[in-house]
Write a protein that holds these residues in place. Structure first.
Motif, short mmCIF file in Angstrom:
data_model
loop_
_atom_site.label_atom_id
_atom_site.label_comp_id
_atom_site.label_asym_id
_atom_site.label_seq_id
_atom_site.Cartn_x
_atom_site.Cartn_y
_atom_site.Cartn_z
N MET A 2 57.98 30.40 51.15
CA MET A 2 56.80 29.56 50.99
C MET A 2 56.06 29.39 52.31
SD MET A 2 54.67 27.71 49.33
CE MET A 2 55.36 27.45 47.71
N HIS A 24 48.99 23.90 41.83
CA HIS A 24 49.60 22.69 42.38
C HIS A 24 48.82 21.45 41.96
CE1 HIS A 24 50.66 19.67 45.44
NE2 HIS A 24 51.81 20.32 45.55
N GLU A 79 58.86 23.46 42.50
CA GLU A 79 58.88 22.27 43.36
C GLU A 79 59.90 22.35 44.49
OE1 GLU A 79 61.57 21.44 39.85
OE2 GLU A 79 59.60 22.35 40.18
N TRP A 83 60.14 22.08 51.31
CA TRP A 83 60.32 20.63 51.41
C TRP A 83 59.45 20.06 52.51
CZ3 TRP A 83 63.90 18.57 47.90
CH2 TRP A 83 64.66 19.53 47.23
N ASP A 100 59.82 16.87 47.69
CA ASP A 100 59.68 18.26 47.26
C ASP A 100 58.20 18.60 47.24
OD1 ASP A 100 58.59 17.24 44.91
OD2 ASP A 100 60.36 17.61 43.69
N LEU A 101 57.83 19.75 46.70
CA LEU A 101 56.44 20.18 46.75
C LEU A 101 55.53 19.47 45.75
CD1 LEU A 101 56.73 24.01 47.44
CD2 LEU A 101 55.87 22.23 48.96
N THR A 102 56.11 18.70 44.83
CA THR A 102 55.28 17.87 43.96
C THR A 102 55.03 16.51 44.59
OG1 THR A 102 57.12 16.89 42.73
CG2 THR A 102 56.24 19.00 41.90
N LEU A 145 58.52 22.72 55.49
CA LEU A 145 57.14 23.01 55.88
C LEU A 145 56.72 22.25 57.13
CD1 LEU A 145 55.14 23.22 52.53
CD2 LEU A 145 56.19 25.06 53.87
N TYR A 381 51.46 19.29 54.15
CA TYR A 381 51.13 20.29 53.13
C TYR A 381 49.66 20.68 53.23
CZ TYR A 381 50.03 22.22 48.52
OH TYR A 381 49.56 23.00 47.51
#
Length: 385
Positions: A2, A24, A79, A83, A100-102, A145, A381
């Motif tokens: 990612m 997303h 998701e 992280w 998480d990504l959500t 990330l 993000y």
């Protein structure tokens, strides 16, 4: 994978990132919808989705409603493909979250800020907590990330340095380089004023419904952040405590900054507690003052109403200058009592220029104590786009 994907700024990958970003934002979306959103050929979209699926960045999320033929496959992000860490450094506490990504908060940890909590003590605990979480969830640095930090201003944003935050109990918080303190983590470090981070979390919670968000933190200092079209509105050093030093009464009370009539001198916790002590001879903390307000104590109510009045005056000045769609209020008195929130809103509306033309909505913070840390993670993000 990612992180490599997000860091790739080639022209080809920009289209892939655009598709990923739409997935997303929408949680579940069909190929047909993505073709319309991105304005690309069906064959191109098929190739992009296949590659994103193959690389584990997205996954299938079931079937959508049929319009007569075969039901469309819906796509969602993976998701756990990466992280994020968010940190909120404020006068009363430092809070750390893992998402998480959500942007779902998986872990949260709070450090109370006492006289013993110097930068060395606080960052040592931050290191310990993050390493524990990375081990627990088997997260490598390649999967992290970055770490976002929303902190008390003023901040030298270009360097990520806290300059001289007001009202910290412990010594040593002047000119603290946050990237240097977190240098043992080989990941992206994003530092911003905590109020901007809070605004970022509200932008996410409300699904981008409001384009101009003013986020006000009312506490030992008074800070604000402003999001314009989803991006923080930066000025100069980015001193998010600037709202606290708006003049609300010319030649008024002396502020801690040395000037007269600042909002901080009327609406901050220390100003309220000092006024209560002068009126009663009793020394109490903010928690006790809140309890007195809720119990209907006349002196506490008078002080809180006065504080709310001047906070509303300060917000009206910001409304007149910035024209926010949404103003979010954050703070113990805001959350614990409807009275303080309502009095602040009444005062702000009463002092707004041409109030009949203003459609600004006021809300209490949606995420309360976790808003700033979560917003800081979201800002990491967003920095990849």
């Amino acid at each position: 994978m990612m992180k490599t994907f997000l860091e790739n700024d080639s022209r080809k990958n920009e289209l892939y990132k655009q598709v990923y970003r739409h997935i997303h934002k929408r949680n579940l979306v069909s190929k047909a919808d993505l073709i319309n959103l991105v304005q690309t050929k069906p064959t191109t979209m098929t190739r992009i989705l296949d590659e994103l699926l193959e690389n584990g960045l997205i996954k299938e999320g079931g079937l959508g409603p049929s319009s007569g033929g075969r039901p469309p496959i819906l796509y969602k992000i993976n998701e756990s493909a990466a992280w994020l860490i968010g940190v909120d450094i404020s006068r009363t506490e430092t809070r750390i979250v893992l998402t998480d990504l959500t942007f779902a908060i998986m872990k949260s940890h709070m450090i109370p800020m006492t006289k013993a909590h110097t930068p060395d003590v606080v960052f040592a605990e931050i290191h310990e907590v993050i390493h524990k979480w990375l081990h627990q969830y088997k997260i490598s640095f390649a999967q992290l990330l970055g770490i976002g930090v929303g902190a008390v201003g003023p901040i030298l944003r270009s360097e990520g340095t806290l300059l001289h935050p007001e009202s910290f109990l412990a010594k040593g918080w002047e000119r603290v380089s946050i990237p240097e303190q977190l240098s043992r983590f080989p990941v992206r470090i994003i530092v911003d004023n905590g109020a901007n981070s809070g605004a970022a979390s509200e932008f996410f919670v409300h699904r981008e419904m409001y384009r101009r968000i003013l986020y006000c933190i009312m506490g030992f200092g008074i800070r604000c952040g402003f999001l314009y079209e989803g991006s923080p509105f930066y000025t100069g050093k980015g001193d998010a405590s600037a709202l606290g030093h708006i003049i609300v009464k010319a030649d008024g009370k002396i502020c801690i900054c040395g000037k007269q009539g600042c909002l901080t001198a009327y609406s901050s916790y220390p100003a309220m507690l000092d006024e209560y002590k002068r009126a009663t001879g009793l020394e109490i903390d903010i928690g006790q003052l809140v309890k007195l307000v809720k119990a209907g104590d006349r002196t506490a109510l008078f002080i809180a109403k006065k504080s709310a009045y001047y906070l509303g005056v300060g917000l009206a000045n910001m409304m007149n200058a910035l024209g926010p769609d949404l103003i979010v209020l954050h703070g113990m008195l805001v959350y614990e009592t409807d009275f303080f929130f309502e009095e602040t809103v009444t005062s702000a509306r009463a002092h707004t220029f041409m109030p009949e033309t203003v459609s600004t909505l006021f809300k209490k913070g949606s995420l309360k104590e976790e808003a700033i840390a979560l917003g800081a993670a979201i800002q990491v993000y967003e920095s990849y786009f």
